[in-house]
Design an enzyme around this catalytic site. Structure first.
Site, PDB file in Angstrom:
ATOM      1  N   HIS A  22       2.084  -3.098  -1.254  1.00 29.56           N
ATOM      2  CA  HIS A  22       0.640  -2.875  -1.360  1.00 29.56           C
ATOM      3  C   HIS A  22       0.288  -2.416  -2.772  1.00 29.56           C
ATOM      4  O   HIS A  22      -0.646  -2.934  -3.405  1.00 29.56           O
ATOM      5  CB  HIS A  22       0.232  -1.809  -0.332  1.00 29.56           C
ATOM      6  CG  HIS A  22      -1.200  -1.397  -0.395  1.00 29.56           C
ATOM      7  ND1 HIS A  22      -2.142  -1.787   0.539  1.00 29.56           N
ATOM      8  CD2 HIS A  22      -1.882  -0.615  -1.291  1.00 29.56           C
ATOM      9  CE1 HIS A  22      -3.318  -1.274   0.228  1.00 29.56           C
ATOM     10  NE2 HIS A  22      -3.179  -0.551  -0.875  1.00 29.56           N
ATOM     11  N   GLU A  23       1.044  -1.441  -3.289  1.00 28.14           N
ATOM     12  CA  GLU A  23       0.769  -0.914  -4.627  1.00 28.14           C
ATOM     13  C   GLU A  23       1.105  -1.930  -5.720  1.00 28.14           C
ATOM     14  O   GLU A  23       0.361  -2.083  -6.695  1.00 28.14           O
ATOM     15  CB  GLU A  23       1.559   0.380  -4.846  1.00 28.14           C
ATOM     16  CG  GLU A  23       1.125   1.541  -3.978  1.00 28.14           C
ATOM     17  CD  GLU A  23      -0.314   1.946  -4.230  1.00 28.14           C
ATOM     18  OE1 GLU A  23      -0.823   1.736  -5.341  1.00 28.14           O
ATOM     19  OE2 GLU A  23      -0.945   2.488  -3.296  1.00 28.14           O
ATOM     20  N   HIS A  26      -1.656  -4.426  -6.378  1.00 23.58           N
ATOM     21  CA  HIS A  26      -2.738  -3.925  -7.227  1.00 23.58           C
ATOM     22  C   HIS A  26      -2.405  -4.136  -8.705  1.00 23.58           C
ATOM     23  O   HIS A  26      -3.233  -4.607  -9.489  1.00 23.58           O
ATOM     24  CB  HIS A  26      -2.969  -2.433  -6.981  1.00 23.58           C
ATOM     25  CG  HIS A  26      -3.650  -2.107  -5.689  1.00 23.58           C
ATOM     26  ND1 HIS A  26      -4.794  -2.742  -5.267  1.00 23.58           N
ATOM     27  CD2 HIS A  26      -3.358  -1.188  -4.730  1.00 23.58           C
ATOM     28  CE1 HIS A  26      -5.171  -2.237  -4.101  1.00 23.58           C
ATOM     29  NE2 HIS A  26      -4.313  -1.296  -3.745  1.00 23.58           N
TER      30      HIS A  26
END
Length: 221
Positions: A22-23, A26
């Protein structure tokens, strides 16, 4: 005790990758739109070790899993990775590009939910000679974790991803005012969680999303 050890073994990999990818997503999308902050920090990587927060990624999920398993008989999980640094002012079109940077995290969780659904599908159709029960259980855990993270992060509350998406879409004056909520965002989230409002809002969305994945992949375990 055996159930707890088995539960930890099944959930460990899905939790670590759900949070860390998820990170990383980004950072990857931020680089695509011109911000190299995450790249310079070495955070655009599929290596979980670059994203793991010792407390948020390991200790807290483990404590929550053990506590909920012992008290309620089911394993509840919550956690986070080290936030990927993003300088929105470095994006080529900061307000417009913010939407895609923010949406990348939940988008990665959706793709991972699809990946785990495919794992379950493979397990269901695997030859009888292959021991696939752990694979299917891990796939179920992977869908659960990624759908929860996706729906939670899409909540329109800064600094969650949904809040940043809302800031990107709102007219400038309203966006500026809405962004002022960010310093109080986690306090508001905690109040919603403790009061039970968060569950009332999120669980129907989580359930619908999981049902759609089951239908899409034809999963009937």
């Amino acid at each position: 005790m055996d159930d707890i050890i088995q539960g930890i073994a099944i959930y460990a990999l899905p939790v670590i990758f759900a949070i860390t990818l998820h990170e990383a997503a980004h950072g990857y999308v931020a680089r695509h739109f011109g911000d190299l902050t995450a790249e310079k920090a070495g955070r655009i990587s599929l290596n979980p070790l670059r994203h793991i927060d010792p407390f948020g990624t390991i200790l807290l999920p483990l404590m929550m899993f053990l506590a909920s398993k012992l008290v309620m008989g089911n394993g509840l999980l919550f956690g986070w990775a080290k936030p990927v640094p993003v300088n929105f002012n470095q994006l080529r079109q900061p307000k417009k590009n913010m939407l895609w940077v923010a949406a990348a995290g939940p988008g990665a969780n959706l793709l991972m939910a699809f990946f785990w659904a495919a794992i379950i599908k493979f397990g269901i159709n695997a030859p009888d000679g292959i021991y696939v029960k752990p694979m299917i259980l891990m796939g179920i855990a992977g869908i659960e974790i990624n759908v929860v993270l996706m729906v939670l992060n899409l909540l329109p509350l800064p600094p969650l991803d949904g809040g940043r998406i809302a800031v990107s879409l709102l007219p400038n004056k309203l966006a500026w005012k809405f962004a002022q909520i960010e310093p109080y965002g986690f306090v508001i989230l905690l109040v919603l969680l403790v009061s039970g409002v968060l569950g009332v809002v999120l669980w129907p969305l989580i359930t619908i999303t999981k049902q759609m994945i089951v239908i899409l992949f034809g999963l009937y375990v």
